[in-house]
Design a protein around this motif. Structure first.
Motif, mmCIF file in Angstrom:
data_model
loop_
_atom_site.group_PDB
_atom_site.id
_atom_site.type_symbol
_atom_site.label_atom_id
_atom_site.label_comp_id
_atom_site.label_asym_id
_atom_site.label_seq_id
_atom_site.Cartn_x
_atom_site.Cartn_y
_atom_site.Cartn_z
ATOM 1 N N LEU A 1 77.762 37.006 53.560
ATOM 2 C CA LEU A 1 79.367 37.191 52.904
ATOM 3 C C LEU A 1 79.926 36.152 52.598
ATOM 4 O O LEU A 1 80.657 35.511 51.715
ATOM 5 C CB LEU A 1 80.054 38.391 53.543
ATOM 6 C CG LEU A 1 79.652 39.715 53.344
ATOM 7 C CD1 LEU A 1 80.357 40.309 54.581
ATOM 8 C CD2 LEU A 1 79.810 40.248 52.194
ATOM 9 N N ALA A 2 79.892 35.076 53.812
ATOM 10 C CA ALA A 2 80.622 33.880 53.734
ATOM 11 C C ALA A 2 80.047 32.912 52.587
ATOM 12 O O ALA A 2 80.671 32.073 51.549
ATOM 13 C CB ALA A 2 80.540 33.074 54.963
ATOM 14 N N LYS A 3 78.487 33.078 52.502
ATOM 15 C CA LYS A 3 77.884 32.096 51.402
ATOM 16 C C LYS A 3 78.252 32.722 50.066
ATOM 17 O O LYS A 3 78.418 31.884 49.097
ATOM 18 C CB LYS A 3 76.423 32.204 51.528
ATOM 19 C CG LYS A 3 75.797 31.065 52.837
ATOM 20 C CD LYS A 3 74.350 31.430 52.792
ATOM 21 C CE LYS A 3 73.957 30.491 54.013
ATOM 22 N NZ LYS A 3 72.354 30.684 54.077
ATOM 23 N N CYS A 4 78.445 34.000 49.937
ATOM 24 C CA CYS A 4 78.779 34.470 48.570
ATOM 25 C C CYS A 4 80.188 34.338 48.252
ATOM 26 O O CYS A 4 80.475 33.992 47.045
ATOM 27 C CB CYS A 4 78.561 36.131 48.661
ATOM 28 S SG CYS A 4 76.913 36.540 48.775
ATOM 29 N N LYS A 5 81.188 34.077 49.141
ATOM 30 C CA LYS A 5 82.449 33.877 49.073
ATOM 31 C C LYS A 5 82.604 32.419 48.541
ATOM 32 O O LYS A 5 83.364 32.094 47.764
ATOM 33 C CB LYS A 5 83.344 34.092 50.249
ATOM 34 C CG LYS A 5 84.760 34.042 49.996
ATOM 35 C CD LYS A 5 85.359 34.652 51.320
ATOM 36 C CE LYS A 5 86.721 34.891 51.136
ATOM 37 N NZ LYS A 5 87.597 35.263 52.382
ATOM 38 N N ASP A 6 81.724 31.521 49.284
ATOM 39 C CA ASP A 6 81.879 30.110 48.854
ATOM 40 C C ASP A 6 81.355 29.837 47.365
ATOM 41 O O ASP A 6 81.891 29.224 46.553
ATOM 42 C CB ASP A 6 81.000 29.341 49.840
ATOM 43 C CG ASP A 6 81.673 29.213 51.286
ATOM 44 O OD1 ASP A 6 82.723 29.459 51.257
ATOM 45 O OD2 ASP A 6 80.684 28.894 52.352
ATOM 46 N N GLU B 1 77.504 38.519 57.742
ATOM 47 C CA GLU B 1 78.622 37.690 57.835
ATOM 48 C C GLU B 1 78.110 36.276 57.166
ATOM 49 O O GLU B 1 79.008 35.893 56.356
ATOM 50 C CB GLU B 1 79.019 37.639 59.066
ATOM 51 C CG GLU B 1 79.967 38.848 59.764
ATOM 52 C CD GLU B 1 80.321 38.500 61.340
ATOM 53 O OE1 GLU B 1 80.143 37.710 61.811
ATOM 54 O OE2 GLU B 1 80.879 39.483 61.746
ATOM 55 N N GLY C 1 81.505 32.283 44.999
ATOM 56 C CA GLY C 1 82.635 32.781 44.126
ATOM 57 C C GLY C 1 83.469 31.824 43.884
ATOM 58 O O GLY C 1 84.194 31.313 42.705
ATOM 59 N N VAL C 2 84.050 30.909 45.009
ATOM 60 C CA VAL C 2 85.093 30.022 45.041
ATOM 61 C C VAL C 2 84.584 28.855 44.160
ATOM 62 O O VAL C 2 85.412 28.404 43.111
ATOM 63 C CB VAL C 2 85.654 29.638 46.524
ATOM 64 C CG1 VAL C 2 86.552 28.296 46.024
ATOM 65 C CG2 VAL C 2 86.174 30.518 47.097
ATOM 66 N N LYS C 3 83.332 28.476 44.379
ATOM 67 C CA LYS C 3 82.817 27.186 43.522
ATOM 68 C C LYS C 3 82.491 27.615 41.773
ATOM 69 O O LYS C 3 83.186 26.884 41.072
ATOM 70 C CB LYS C 3 81.459 26.843 43.824
ATOM 71 C CG LYS C 3 81.624 26.087 45.470
ATOM 72 C CD LYS C 3 80.163 25.852 45.609
ATOM 73 C CE LYS C 3 80.345 25.214 47.144
ATOM 74 N NZ LYS C 3 78.997 24.919 47.636
ATOM 75 N N ASN C 4 82.228 28.787 41.684
ATOM 76 C CA ASN C 4 81.961 29.567 40.324
ATOM 77 C C ASN C 4 83.567 29.429 39.628
ATOM 78 O O ASN C 4 83.716 29.394 38.338
ATOM 79 C CB ASN C 4 81.457 30.701 40.269
ATOM 80 C CG ASN C 4 79.921 30.745 40.681
ATOM 81 O OD1 ASN C 4 79.194 29.706 40.494
ATOM 82 N ND2 ASN C 4 79.542 31.966 40.798
#
Length: 203
Positions: free
Chosen positions: A190-195, A187, A197-200
């Motif tokens: 996944l949260a780090k990957c989501k963050d 989890e 993705g949002v930054k990119n």
């Protein structure tokens, strides 16, 4: 001339009106189709949302697991208590049977002793009967000791099985704890990957 111009204008106006009406009908048909498609998609989304809502979350699963463990412990406690009551009843029943047999033997000895002191022949008969009673008591003792040994062997076997089950339970809880730790790590990742993705996406 003016009449002809008016007629031409009227015809052109009629044509424009028909064109507008035809376009309106086409657009209305398209709109109805789009509304129907939207309704179908909304229905499908609602069905999927219900399916998603039916899946318990990890917190709910942990609560279910905790409750099941509590129920299992309660059931185990009641089962153990019931087994103890059965064992107590069987032991008391056996004790009652042995005491009744012992009482019958004592009464028989008492009655025959009174007859034996009258003459020698009755004395010999009393000794024979007494020896039979002693032999019966010895056989009963052997039977009790055999039963005791069987119960002890069964108890040792059950104790070994219990220790194995306890070890399995420890391993199970250890594996569950590892699984929960890995779920938390997943989890977090996944949260780090989501963050990220949002930054990119922001760049």
């Amino acid at each position: 001339m003016s009449e002809l111009t008016e007629k031409i204008e009227a015809i052109e106006k009629d044509k424009r009106t028909r064109v507008v009406e035809e376009q309106y009908q086409k657009d209305k048909t398209k709109l109805d189709k789009l509304r129907l498609q939207t309704a179908k998609r909304n229905y499908a989304i609602s069905a999927l949302q219900r399916q998603v809502d039916d899946i318990p979350s990890r917190i709910e699963l942990l609560q279910y697991q905790k409750r099941f463990e509590e129920l299992h412990q309660q059931t185990g406690a009641v089962h153990t208590e019931t087994k103890q009551f059965y064992a107590l009843f069987n032991n008391l029943s056996d004790t009652k049977t042995y005491l009744e047999k012992h009482l019958v033997r004592l009464n028989s000895i008492n009655e025959n002793f009174k007859k034996a002191i009258v003459n020698v022949e009755n004395g010999f008969m009393f000794l024979q009967q007494f020896e039979q009673l002693v032999e019966g008591a010895r056989q009963s003792k052997v039977g009790i000791e055999k039963r005791r040994a069987d119960v002890k062997a069964n108890k040792d076997k059950l104790n070994d099985e219990y220790l194995k089950l306890v070890e399995e339970g420890r391993r199970y809880h250890s594996i569950v704890q590892e699984f929960q730790d890995e779920c938390k790590k997943t989890e977090m990742l996944l949260a780090k990957c989501k963050d990220m993705g949002v930054k990119n996406a922001g760049f």
